[in-house]
Design an enzyme around this catalytic site. Structure first.
Site, PDB file in Angstrom:
ATOM      1  N   HIS A  27       0.842  -1.206   0.000  1.00 34.74           N
ATOM      2  CA  HIS A  27       0.000   0.000   0.000  1.00 34.74           C
ATOM      3  C   HIS A  27       0.874   1.253   0.000  1.00 34.74           C
ATOM      4  O   HIS A  27       0.565   2.245  -0.652  1.00 34.74           O
ATOM      5  CB  HIS A  27      -0.893   0.044   1.250  1.00 34.74           C
ATOM      6  CG  HIS A  27      -1.888  -1.068   1.334  1.00 34.74           C
ATOM      7  ND1 HIS A  27      -1.756  -2.116   2.204  1.00 34.74           N
ATOM      8  CD2 HIS A  27      -3.030  -1.284   0.637  1.00 34.74           C
ATOM      9  CE1 HIS A  27      -2.790  -2.927   2.075  1.00 34.74           C
ATOM     10  NE2 HIS A  27      -3.575  -2.461   1.119  1.00 34.74           N
ATOM     11  N   GLN A  51     -18.186  -6.868  -0.712  1.00 37.56           N
ATOM     12  CA  GLN A  51     -17.292  -7.657  -1.558  1.00 37.56           C
ATOM     13  C   GLN A  51     -16.816  -8.945  -0.888  1.00 37.56           C
ATOM     14  O   GLN A  51     -15.994  -9.665  -1.426  1.00 37.56           O
ATOM     15  CB  GLN A  51     -16.110  -6.820  -2.030  1.00 37.56           C
ATOM     16  CG  GLN A  51     -15.114  -6.406  -0.959  1.00 37.56           C
ATOM     17  CD  GLN A  51     -14.087  -5.439  -1.509  1.00 37.56           C
ATOM     18  OE1 GLN A  51     -14.374  -4.272  -1.728  1.00 37.56           O
ATOM     19  NE2 GLN A  51     -12.870  -5.923  -1.743  1.00 37.56           N
ATOM     20  N   ASP A 139      -4.014  -7.425  -7.791  1.00 43.10           N
ATOM     21  CA  ASP A 139      -5.413  -7.799  -8.046  1.00 43.10           C
ATOM     22  C   ASP A 139      -5.715  -7.421  -9.486  1.00 43.10           C
ATOM     23  O   ASP A 139      -6.407  -6.427  -9.756  1.00 43.10           O
ATOM     24  CB  ASP A 139      -6.329  -7.073  -7.073  1.00 43.10           C
ATOM     25  CG  ASP A 139      -6.059  -7.505  -5.640  1.00 43.10           C
ATOM     26  OD1 ASP A 139      -6.188  -8.704  -5.356  1.00 43.10           O
ATOM     27  OD2 ASP A 139      -5.656  -6.665  -4.834  1.00 43.10           O
ATOM     28  N   ARG A 176      -3.545 -10.536   3.822  1.00 41.10           N
ATOM     29  CA  ARG A 176      -3.891 -11.888   4.305  1.00 41.10           C
ATOM     30  C   ARG A 176      -2.659 -12.687   4.743  1.00 41.10           C
ATOM     31  O   ARG A 176      -2.796 -13.685   5.441  1.00 41.10           O
ATOM     32  CB  ARG A 176      -4.610 -12.668   3.207  1.00 41.10           C
ATOM     33  CG  ARG A 176      -5.980 -12.145   2.897  1.00 41.10           C
ATOM     34  CD  ARG A 176      -6.753 -13.146   2.059  1.00 41.10           C
ATOM     35  NE  ARG A 176      -8.162 -12.827   2.075  1.00 41.10           N
ATOM     36  CZ  ARG A 176      -8.752 -11.990   1.228  1.00 41.10           C
ATOM     37  NH1 ARG A 176      -8.039 -11.419   0.283  1.00 41.10           N
ATOM     38  NH2 ARG A 176     -10.040 -11.746   1.322  1.00 41.10           N
TER      39      ARG A 176
END
Ligand code: PAF
Length: 269
Positions: A27, A51, A139, A176
Site C-alpha cells: 500500500h 465484496q 489484483d 492476508r
C-alpha cells in the site's frame, strides 16, 4: 496528515488510494506513486462488506488502525479518510454489475465479489472526485474491471496501475499473509516460483506446461492457474499480444492470488 470521516475542502488535483486497511509496504508503494502525481493524496480505509461473499473472511479481515495511520503518513498521504458505512451506502443499495468478466476466474470462486468491489469504488470515486486513482497489479482482474467501470462512469479519472511488491522470498505482499504460519509462508513461495517459470517461457504451450507444476503441490490447493489476454481478460490464444499468468488458491485456509506478465510480449505456440 489529517484523519477524517467526511471529505471536505480537498485541494485539486488529488490522487486517491482506496484500501481496506491492514496497510503494508505494498500500500505504501501505491501512496508514494500517488504522491508523485499530486500534492493532495487521499487514502481511504473502508472494509466493504459487499465484496465479502464469505462472512468468515470478513470477520477475520485484519484491523490495524494505529499502524495504518503511521504507514499512510510515512508514505506521504495528506488525508486518511475512514468513511462510515452510512456515508458510503446511504439509501437503498444499488449494486453495479461486473458482467461476464466479473463472473470468471476470481468470480467463479467468489460470486458477487466484483459487483461489491465496483459498487464501493464507484461510491468512493463519487465522494472523492480524484484526478488519479491508484490500484495494484496484484489484483489484476480487479484492476481490469475498475478500468472498465471508470471509463464508463468516471472518464475524468485516470486509473494508474502500480506494480506488485514482493517480499525477499518472492511472495506478493497481501494483508492476508499475516494469517500464515512460517510453514505456510514457506509453502506460499511456490506461487511466485511457478509464475516466474511460466512467464519466462516463450510459447503458450510451454508456459501452460510450466504452470502445471502448481497442481502438484501438496501444501497448495489450487482454484485456478491460467494464462490470460490482458486486453480482454479471456483465456489467451495465439492472437493474444499481451499475456499474463494468473494463479489463485489456498494455503492453511488463506486464499492467495498472484500474477505475472509474460516476459515475451508475443507468445506463439
Ligand atoms: O483492493 C482492495 O483493497 C479493495 O478491493 C478496494 C479496491 C479498496 C475496494 O474495497
Amino acid at each position: 496528515m489529517k484523519e477524517v470521516d467526511l471529505l471536505t475542502d480537498l485541494n485539486n488535483p488529488c490522487a486517491f488510494v482506496p484500501t481496506m486497511g491492514a496497510l503494508h509496504a505494498g500500500h505504501q508503494s501505491l501512496i508514494r506513486r500517488a504522491r508523485e502525481l499530486a500534492d493532495e493524496v487521499v487514502v481511504s480505509i473502508f472494509v466493504n462488506p459487499l465484496q465479502f461473499e464469505n462472512k468468515d473472511d470478513l470477520a477475520k479481515y485484519p484491523s490495524t488502525p494505529k499502524h495504518d495511520s503511521e504507514l499512510a503518513s510515512e508514505a506521504g498521504a495528506t488525508i486518511l479518510w475512514r468513511p462510515s458505512y452510512q456515508s458510503i451506502y446511504p439509501g437503498e443499495l444499488e449494486k453495479l454489475s461486473s458482467g461476464q468478466i466479473g463472473r470468471s476466474f476470481e468470480g467463479v470462486h467468489r460470486p458477487g465479489h466484483f459487483d461489491g468491489v465496483l459498487t464501493v469504488v464507484n461510491r468512493l470515486f463519487e465522494l472523492s472526485r480524484p484526478k488519479y486513482a491508484i490500484f495494484g497489479e496484484k489484483d489484476f482482474q480487479q484492476l481490469f474491471l475498475i478500468k472498465e467501470m471508470a471509463a464508463k462512469l468516471h472518464p475524468e479519472i485516470q486509473i494508474i496501475a502500480a506494480p506488485t511488491i514482493r517480499d525477499n522470498s518472492g511472495l506478493a505482499l497481501s494483508s492476508r499473509n499475516v494469517r500464515l504460519s512460517d510453514q505456510g509462508l514457506e509453502g506460499a513461495q511456490v506461487i511466485s516460483k511457478v509464475l516466474s517459470a511460466s512467464s519466462s517461457e516463450s510459447s503458450l504451450t510451454s508456459a501452460r506446461q510450466a504452470l502445471k507444476q502448481i497442481e502438484r503441490q501438496d501444501s497448495f490447493t489450487l482454484d485456478y492457474a491460467e494464462i490470460i489476454d490482458e486486453e480482454s481478460f479471456q483465456v489467451a490464444d495465439e492472437s493474444s499480444i499481451k499475456t499474463r499468468v494468473i494463479i489463485a488458491g489456498w494455503i492453511e485456509g488463506v486464499r492467495l492470488i498472484d500474477n505475472m506478465a509474460m516476459q515475451n510480449s508475443l507468445v506463439r505456440a
